[in-house]
Scaffold this active site. Structure first.
Site, PDB file in Angstrom:
ATOM      1  N   ALA A  11       0.843  -1.062  -0.108  1.00 43.48           N
ATOM      2  CA  ALA A  11      -0.378  -0.064  -0.113  1.00 43.48           C
ATOM      3  C   ALA A  11       1.080   1.413  -0.018  1.00 43.48           C
ATOM      4  O   ALA A  11      -0.321   2.152  -0.711  1.00 43.48           O
ATOM      5  CB  ALA A  11      -1.150   0.260   0.708  1.00 43.48           C
ATOM      6  N   ASP A  40      17.416  30.837 -31.264  1.00 42.74           N
ATOM      7  CA  ASP A  40      17.056  31.233 -32.742  1.00 42.74           C
ATOM      8  C   ASP A  40      16.460  32.635 -33.132  1.00 42.74           C
ATOM      9  O   ASP A  40      15.303  32.546 -32.504  1.00 42.74           O
ATOM     10  CB  ASP A  40      17.218  29.665 -33.721  1.00 42.74           C
ATOM     11  CG  ASP A  40      17.377  30.695 -35.165  1.00 42.74           C
ATOM     12  OD1 ASP A  40      19.004  31.895 -35.301  1.00 42.74           O
ATOM     13  OD2 ASP A  40      17.444  30.021 -35.762  1.00 42.74           O
ATOM     14  N   ASP A  42      16.656  25.034 -36.283  1.00 47.81           N
ATOM     15  CA  ASP A  42      15.853  24.607 -37.411  1.00 47.81           C
ATOM     16  C   ASP A  42      17.096  23.751 -38.523  1.00 47.81           C
ATOM     17  O   ASP A  42      16.878  23.083 -39.099  1.00 47.81           O
ATOM     18  CB  ASP A  42      15.036  25.532 -38.192  1.00 47.81           C
ATOM     19  CG  ASP A  42      15.664  26.965 -38.363  1.00 47.81           C
ATOM     20  OD1 ASP A  42      17.371  26.141 -38.282  1.00 47.81           O
ATOM     21  OD2 ASP A  42      15.712  27.790 -39.275  1.00 47.81           O
ATOM     22  N   ASP A  95      21.974  23.080 -35.434  1.00 48.98           N
ATOM     23  CA  ASP A  95      21.627  22.839 -34.282  1.00 48.98           C
ATOM     24  C   ASP A  95      21.583  21.443 -33.914  1.00 48.98           C
ATOM     25  O   ASP A  95      21.158  21.732 -32.601  1.00 48.98           O
ATOM     26  CB  ASP A  95      20.132  23.583 -34.411  1.00 48.98           C
ATOM     27  CG  ASP A  95      20.251  25.029 -34.972  1.00 48.98           C
ATOM     28  OD1 ASP A  95      21.416  25.727 -34.703  1.00 48.98           O
ATOM     29  OD2 ASP A  95      19.466  25.101 -36.009  1.00 48.98           O
ATOM     30  N   ASN A 128      -5.708   1.995  -0.147  1.00 44.66           N
ATOM     31  CA  ASN A 128      -5.062   2.515  -1.176  1.00 44.66           C
ATOM     32  C   ASN A 128      -5.628   2.385  -2.587  1.00 44.66           C
ATOM     33  O   ASN A 128      -5.065   3.549  -3.075  1.00 44.66           O
ATOM     34  CB  ASN A 128      -4.079   1.286  -1.552  1.00 44.66           C
ATOM     35  CG  ASN A 128      -2.273   1.541  -2.103  1.00 44.66           C
ATOM     36  OD1 ASN A 128      -2.141   2.412  -2.103  1.00 44.66           O
ATOM     37  ND2 ASN A 128      -2.132   0.056  -2.665  1.00 44.66           N
TER      38      ASN A 128
END
Length: 913
Positions: A315, A361, A655, A659, A749
């Site tokens: 539990a 960027d 892009d 990168d 639980n």
């Protein structure tokens, strides 16, 4: 660099590619800097000598020999993990191991439902982790796809098309418009050649190429105008180049190496949950051991105590935690798609909430990715085009005013054109000029009908000018545009208020310098009238004795929403940083307009300066630098690592292919959905579908909401589990029997850790979510008073439960255990309503602002009443019906924790003022 050195280097690279990548990194010679590789400072003949070749190309036999020596012109990959190993690696996490053990124990106890639930959670978690790791391996495949399939080469004086993989250093490659450059080249012929290098350098406009050698050895890739690089694209003109690097010994190959070397970093939540899971497991095992031992000392049956201790362990282990975290992240990812942010790797959703730096960027993200004329100089004055109204074109006679002739020149001395829906096609500079003219009412198609083009002298990079000749009444007129200094140099007069006057060179140069200092690209416009067609259509005849008309200053302007997004970043304690391949002046101008830096700030660093700066000095300055200009790919990676070494969480946008390593290394790599390459997208964690910086800020806001909700769930989970553990732990010390049976523990639980916990994941964001600083990346799960709250709420729950147990037993109530069982269940449901916010009251939030949570609490109450009052369920859950008075007492006691937590929040608000 002699041919022997080229061979030695290629052999070194082939040996190094078979080694561990980290070893290769240490031993491999420098590629982008260092005297021996500065091909751009060598003349064409010198390059031929160094490469042991001629303008007739290599002999076929020599090419075959070099192919054996250098190897094929391909990108090489390090050995990958198999998909099967990748899948089984998902089960090595400590928290997952605990859950697997819990599943086995639950099965041994006969709790099949718990076993199945835990197994499903573990498998789903493994599938999710596998899919994300498998997808991450695709970046290298995308990089390979950018290679040219074939190439045109001259060998032994004969032109032939060959497989690009067979190209070797010294080959002479023929370049035509539309070709993908197959290897790194030193150009020896360039006829109006333009190459799109955006994927490699981030330069948004195709670059005009030359063949003359350059003087500066320290030039970055974007400034090496006599070079062409693998995987870039020729967009215009033609040329030839000598191969100086193939395969991994190219700029793209260098990026491939970095991409394979860089490991993805774990998200903040992953790191914290890993530590949390280990500590929690140790604590639970210790407490269960103590409970079992104390029970035996009290004379309790050994089997019953063993089952109770095991049930408590099952539990107390938060088996729902991975499931709730995954559900929370998935719901957040779905919401982000609607805001133009596509999440590729689910943990990135939460990472966004931890970001302290956004390295963005410039082109297309902070700016429009579209050139526009910002200022013009005409009739002796500078005009901001945003304040320029539509022009009245007069009565239809031949124009004589400077403003008219200036706008006509922009429209007619132009090869761009307007297509359907007003969209323009052509060179970005020319579309900007045409757009201004047409906005002012000078429509190109109408002007061409009135003043048709009869001849032209095309633009050439050496003279930096373009001229068109048009019919003009009974004669002709030439419109010339080009570099401002060239236009002034070749003009004899200037036009002001319809009159020819002497040209004021100092005044024009001053305006040109001011525009350039504002980051504008400046072009000049001049005219010359002719009574008849010029006898010679030569620049030295047509482009002299002109009349200067004006200047046009252009730039890719900031997005309207970017400035507000930057301001919101600042209020949220996030530092925006611009990283661009563009020139320093342009970068500074954009950064100042967006308030990333203040005017005149020294927080700008060029790539050349960064390369020369010692690492320890850069480490000390990195948090103060806000703009990086003219940076190389490896420098982006250097910036990310330096910020991370300062305990920052870094979001990096990109892009291009260049990168990809930085995107992979950053805490959250963000690729552009419109302009981004496949390589950058595959290396990223998130894709911006609209390429807009403002979308990143929206995603950060959502990330913070999601982390807040995960933290609320963990707070709820730990306080409720602490209540259960402390109840069972402390009751024997007061001489009381075990308050709960194993079935009760597992039921609580299931009820309290199930639906209510999941419903917390859709809790709306709090009002100050973007008005507070990012959380400290070094803070743990128990920071900000969470550990203290877990302790006192757990003790309060245990105190109420044990107190009720003691009173009920003393009062002779036989079904005291049902009362204890029910009050502990209801206490936890009251707790979840109070934990919807760490500061705001439930009254302020509103009972109905989270309908799923309200319904889940009601459902849990109904299920609990069902097992008490439905007869056939009583023996299953060992319960007995309660009287109305007993039920009311239980309900009133269950409000105590809710009231206590709300009171604590009120005290916190009062202290905060």
């Amino acid at each position: 660099m002699t041919m022997q050195k080229v061979k030695e280097k290629a052999a070194w690279d082939r040996r190094g590619s078979d080694r561990d990548m980290s070893e290769t990194k240490k031993e491999r010679p420098e590629h982008a800097s260092g005297k021996e590789l500065c091909w751009h400072v060598k003349g064409a003949e010198e390059v031929c000598v160094d490469l042991d070749t001629t303008r007739q190309g290599l002999a076929p036999g020599e090419a075959a020999k070099r192919l054996v020596e250098f190897g094929p012109n391909r990108l090489e990959e390090k050995k990958r993990r198999s998909p099967l190993k990748m899948f089984f690696d998902q089960f090595r996490d400590f928290m997952i191991i605990i859950l697997v053990v819990a599943a086995v124990v639950a099965g041994a106890l006969g709790e099949v439902t718990d076993t199945v639930a835990i197994v499903v959670i573990v498998i789903l978690n493994a599938v999710l982790g596998f899919s994300q790791e498998f997808r991450a391996e695709k970046a290298m495949e995308a990089l390979k796809k950018m290679a040219a399939p074939s190439a045109l080469v001259i060998r032994g004086g004969i032109t032939a098309s060959i497989d690009a993989a067979e190209i070797v250093p010294g080959d002479l490659v023929v370049i035509e418009a539309g070709n993908i450059i197959p290897a790194d080249l030193r150009l020896i012929e360039a006829v109006r050649l333009k190459i799109d290098e955006a994927a490699l350098t981030g330069e948004s406009v195709p670059v005009e190429k030359y063949t003359a050698k350059l003087d500066n050895e320290e030039l970055g890739i974007a400034d090496r105008l006599n070079m062409a690089y693998r995987s870039t694209v020729a967009t215009y003109g033609r040329g030839m180049g000598l191969v100086i690097g193939t395969g991994m010994n190219t700029e793209i190959g260098k990026i491939a190496t970095m991409l394979q070397e860089e490991e993805e970093v774990k998200t903040p939540l992953q790191r914290k949950l890993e530590v949390f899971g280990k500590r929690l497991a140790i604590a639970i095992l210790m407490i269960c051991g103590i409970i079992f031992s104390v029970g035996l000392l009290r004379g309790e049956p050994a089997l019953e105590m063993l089952l109770t201790a095991i049930a408590l362990a099952v539990a107390a282990i938060p088996e729902a935690l991975p499931a709730v975290v995954t559900i929370t992240l998935a719901i957040g990812a779905r919401k982000m798609v609607k805001q133009n942010a596509l999440i590729r790797k689910l943990p990135a959703v939460e990472t966004l909430g931890s970001v302290t730096y956004i390295c963005s960027d410039k082109t297309g993200t902070l700016t429009m990715n579209k050139m526009a004329v910002e200022d013009v100089y005409v009739d002796g004055r500078v005009i901001c085009t945003r304040d320029w109204g539509k022009k009245n074109k007069g009565n239809g006679g031949l124009p004589v005013e400077a403003e008219d002739l200036f706008l006509i020149a922009l429209a007619l001395n132009n090869d761009a054109s307007t297509i359907e829906n007003g969209e323009m096609i052509g060179d970005p500079t020319e579309t900007a000029l045409l757009s201004l003219a047409e906005q002012r009412g000078y429509i190109k198609s109408e002007l061409e009908a009135r003043y048709p083009r009869v001849q032209e002298i095309p633009f050439e990079s050496e003279r930096k000018r373009m001229t068109t000749l048009h019919k003009w009444g009974d004669g002709y007129i030439s419109f010339t545009k080009g570099a401002a200094d060239m236009m002034v140099e070749h003009s004899k007069h200037m036009l002001e208020e319809g009159e020819y006057t002497g040209i004021d060179i100092d005044d024009i140069n001053a305006v040109n310098d001011e525009m350039a200092s504002d980051g504008l690209r400046v072009l000049g416009v001049a005219i010359r009238k002719w009574e008849s067609m010029p006898e010679r259509l030569e620049p030295d005849h047509v482009e002299t004795d002109m009349v200067f008309v004006g200047l046009a200053g252009m730039m890719d302007p900031p997005r309207d929403e970017a400035k507000d997004a930057v301001a919101e970043c600042r209020s949220a304690g996030i530092r925006p940083v611009m990283i661009t391949g563009d020139h320093q002046i342009t970068a500074r101008a954009i950064a100042e307009r967006l308030d990333i830096i203040e005017e005149g700030s020294k927080q700008v660093l060029r790539g050349v300066e960064l390369a020369a700066m010692p690492m320890d000095e850069f480490q000390s300055r990195v948090e103060d630098i806000k703009v990086y200009a003219r940076v190389a790919p490896e420098q982006k990676l250097k910036i990310v690592k330096a910020l991370q070494d300062k305990y920052n969480f870094v979001a990096m946008t990109g892009d291009g292919v260049n990168d990809a390593p930085a995107l992979k290394r950053s805490d959250i790599g963000i690729a552009m959905g419109i302009t981004g390459t496949d390589v950058s997208k595959e290396a990223s964690h998130m894709i911006l579908l609209d390429d807009n910086f403002a979308t990143i800020v929206k995603a950060v806001k959502e990330g913070r909401r999601i982390f807040d909700n995960i933290r609320k769930f963990i707070r709820y989970l730990l306080t409720t589990n602490a209540g259960e553990v402390l109840t069972l732990f402390l009751a024997p010390f007061f001489g009381l029997p075990l308050p709960l049976l194993p079935i009760h523990i597992l039921w609580i639980n299931l009820m309290t850790d199930g639906l209510p916990a999941v419903a917390l994941s859709v809790e709306p964001e709090e009002g100050d979510v973007m008005a507070r600083p990012p959380r400290d990346p070094r803070e743990g799960i128990f920071s900000n008073g969470l550990g203290y709250q877990v302790l006192w709420v757990g003790l309060l729950m245990a105190g109420i439960t044990i107190g009720l147990q003691s009173w009920a037993i003393d009062s002779g109530i036989e079904h005291w255990q049902t009362m204890v069982f029910t009050v502990l269940c209801f206490l936890q449901l009251g707790n979840v309503m109070a934990l919807r916010s760490e500061r705001s009251s439930l009254y302020k939030l509103g009972l109905f602002s989270n309908i799923p949570l309200l319904l889940s609490v009601i459902a849990s109450i109904m299920f609990q009443l069902a097992i008490i009052y439905i007869p056939f369920l009583n023996p299953v859950f060992r319960t007995q019906p309660l009287s109305i008075k007993e039920l009311v007492l239980v309900a009133l006691l269950s409000l105590i924790v809710f009231i206590a937590v709300e009171t604590e929040k009120w005290i916190r608000r009062v202290r905060a003022g």
